[in-house]
Design a protein around this motif. Structure first.
Motif, PDB file in Angstrom:
ATOM      1  N   ILE A  67       0.740  -1.367  -0.248  1.00 54.39           N
ATOM      2  CA  ILE A  67       0.022  -0.009   0.044  1.00 54.39           C
ATOM      3  C   ILE A  67       1.037   1.258  -0.001  1.00 54.39           C
ATOM      4  N   ALA A 119       0.835   3.909  -2.953  1.00 61.18           N
ATOM      5  CA  ALA A 119       0.680   5.401  -2.609  1.00 61.18           C
ATOM      6  C   ALA A 119       1.883   5.971  -3.068  1.00 61.18           C
ATOM      7  N   TYR A 120       2.880   5.788  -3.214  1.00 61.86           N
ATOM      8  CA  TYR A 120       4.009   6.707  -3.549  1.00 61.86           C
ATOM      9  C   TYR A 120       3.890   6.755  -5.074  1.00 61.86           C
ATOM     10  N   PHE A 178       0.639   9.221  -5.716  1.00 59.85           N
ATOM     11  CA  PHE A 178       0.636  10.362  -5.291  1.00 59.85           C
ATOM     12  C   PHE A 178       1.853  11.100  -5.774  1.00 59.85           C
ATOM     13  N   ALA A 237      -1.148  11.985   3.067  1.00 56.72           N
ATOM     14  CA  ALA A 237      -0.892  10.769   3.275  1.00 56.72           C
ATOM     15  C   ALA A 237       0.374  10.746   4.086  1.00 56.72           C
TER      16      ALA A 237
END
Length: 232
Positions: A136, A140-141, A144, A158
């Motif tokens: 996750i 996410a990296y 985003f 985040a």
């Protein structure tokens, strides 16, 4: 006629449940309870169908020596062990075919089914979700990456939330004076989770509820007929 009868039953069932939500009195309340019991019975058969499908698919992959077929053997063995222990001695306060299994429960500290659930299934689940946390974070990296204002906002939020949920956040922002305590990472995280996150979740739930209402009306009115076997 073969498709009209299921449509009529779906219309009547949906109408009864809809009216019972606003008029929970006889006879609508009784009809709702009966339909709910029928739903539970059908769901039980659906669980049995799912279990048989699980066994068939895993057996097929084992016999065909599909990639990683050894893991399918572990799946079937685990399924069989839990099923046998649950049938023979039950779980928690529910007795099995051989009763409560007092001697086994006394030696293990709990029934065999509960013992395996607590000391095998739960640690494995925790391990799986711990590994998922890294995936996750990696996703996410990648998602985003700073390209637009919205992605920048997501990235900053985040980072704040992920850091704020760790003990390291207190060390990072402990120098901030008490007059500006709301700028400390733990408090910023609590604010984000309590207000913006809650508001977004409620908006998503409202949208999902409207979608469910729309899909239900399509089924009740006979517009959606895919449940009849692929008919549109």
């Amino acid at each position: 006629m073969k498709s009209k009868i299921p449509q009529l039953l779906a219309f009547l069932s949906g109408l009864v449940i809809l009216v019972a939500a606003f008029i929970p009195h006889t006879p609508f309340g009784m009809f709702e309870e009966t339909l709910t019991n029928w739903f539970m019975i059908i769901s039980s058969f659906a669980i049995l169908l799912g279990q048989s499908s699980l066994i068939q698919s895993n057996v097929a992959k084992i016999t065909q020596k599909a990639p990683n077929w050894k893991y399918h053997i572990a799946t079937l063995v685990s399924f069989g062990v839990m099923l046998i222990f649950g049938l023979l001695w039950g779980m928690e306060n529910t007795p099995g075919i051989l009763g409560q299994g007092e001697k086994l429960a006394e030696s293990l500290g709990s029934k065999p089914f509960d013992y395996l659930f607590e000391y095998a299934f739960m640690p494995l689940s925790s391990t799986m979700f711990s590994l998922l946390a890294f995936y996750i974070a990696s996703a996410a990296y990648r998602a985003f990456i700073m390209r637009t204002f919205e992605s920048n906002l997501l990235l900053i939020t985040a980072v704040i939330v992920m850091l704020g949920r760790t003990s390291f956040a207190t060390i990072l922002t402990s120098w901030i004076p008490d007059s500006l305590h709301f700028l400390r990472l733990p408090e910023l995280t609590d604010f984000i989770m309590q207000y913006p996150n809650t508001a977004a979740q409620r908006a998503i739930l409202i949208s999902a509820a409207l979608g469910v209402v729309g899909a239900s009306l399509r089924i009740i009115l006979g517009i959606e007929r895919s449940y009849l076997g692929g008919e549109k």
